[in-house]
Design a protein around this motif. Structure first.
Motif, PDB file in Angstrom:
ATOM      1  N   THR A 185     -10.795  36.116  -4.193  1.00  0.00           N
ATOM      2  CA  THR A 185     -10.204  36.003  -2.862  1.00  0.00           C
ATOM      3  C   THR A 185     -11.267  35.652  -1.833  1.00  0.00           C
ATOM      4  O   THR A 185     -11.046  34.793  -0.968  1.00  0.00           O
ATOM      5  N   GLN A 186     -12.425  36.275  -1.919  1.00  0.00           N
ATOM      6  CA  GLN A 186     -13.518  35.979  -0.988  1.00  0.00           C
ATOM      7  C   GLN A 186     -13.991  34.535  -1.136  1.00  0.00           C
ATOM      8  O   GLN A 186     -14.224  33.844  -0.136  1.00  0.00           O
ATOM      9  N   VAL A 187     -14.124  34.064  -2.371  1.00  0.00           N
ATOM     10  CA  VAL A 187     -14.561  32.685  -2.615  1.00  0.00           C
ATOM     11  C   VAL A 187     -13.519  31.709  -2.074  1.00  0.00           C
ATOM     12  O   VAL A 187     -13.861  30.722  -1.406  1.00  0.00           O
ATOM     13  N   ILE A 188     -12.252  31.976  -2.322  1.00  0.00           N
ATOM     14  CA  ILE A 188     -11.170  31.100  -1.848  1.00  0.00           C
ATOM     15  C   ILE A 188     -11.163  31.046  -0.322  1.00  0.00           C
ATOM     16  O   ILE A 188     -11.077  29.961   0.274  1.00  0.00           O
ATOM     17  N   ASP A 189     -11.265  32.201   0.308  1.00  0.00           N
ATOM     18  CA  ASP A 189     -11.274  32.244   1.771  1.00  0.00           C
ATOM     19  C   ASP A 189     -12.463  31.479   2.342  1.00  0.00           C
ATOM     20  O   ASP A 189     -12.331  30.729   3.309  1.00  0.00           O
ATOM     21  N   GLU A 190     -13.643  31.657   1.742  1.00  0.00           N
ATOM     22  CA  GLU A 190     -14.844  30.969   2.209  1.00  0.00           C
ATOM     23  C   GLU A 190     -14.704  29.452   2.004  1.00  0.00           C
ATOM     24  O   GLU A 190     -15.054  28.663   2.885  1.00  0.00           O
TER      25      GLU A 190
END
Length: 140
Positions: free
Chosen positions: A6-11
């Motif tokens: 989720t963090q990678v996708i958001d970034e």
């Protein structure tokens, strides 16, 4: 989906397809696919290798960090025969084909040369499984 994904996708989405940390500078895409059992829409971040001569083709590697089994996204994409790619700020449908034999080996070796973590994943899976390589071709 894990908090890490989720963090990678958001970034990725906040920075026009660029991410930092262990993936800084690496070519990244988000692959949208549908769960073959659940029917849920899913998104998986991953590195890719661009085709040398066709900008509408990229290759992705079902390494799962060197785990003994293939990632679920691999089965979802190969079962469906397609999905969607988010690359930079563009989203488009793709056709999915598995690459085998000498071509698969050449592509995997090139990815491992550019990003040595992939060589480690291959060492971890040696004698257990061959890490699949998928060709994603922009669908018209």
């Amino acid at each position: 989906m894990s908090d890490w994904n989720t963090q990678v996708i958001d970034e990725f989405r906040a920075n026009e397809g660029r991410v930092g940390g262990p993936f800084e500078g690496a070519p990244m895409v988000l692959i949208r696919h549908r769960g073959r059992r659940t029917g849920r829409d899913l998104v998986s971040p991953m590195m890719y290798l661009p085709d040398e001569s066709d900008e509408d083709v990229i290759y992705v590697f079902a390494s799962k960090g060197g785990a003994p089994d293939n990632p679920d996204w691999y089965y979802n994409l190969t079962t469906a025969g397609g999905g969607e790619v988010e690359r930079g700020t563009e989203t488009y449908p793709v056709k999915v084909d598995e690459v085998t034999g000498d071509e698969r080996d050449r592509l995997y070796d090139e990815q491992a040369r550019r990003y040595p973590g992939f060589a480690e994943y291959a060492r971890k899976t040696a004698g257990i499984r061959t890490i699949p390589v998928l060709r994603l071709t922009r669908a018209s």
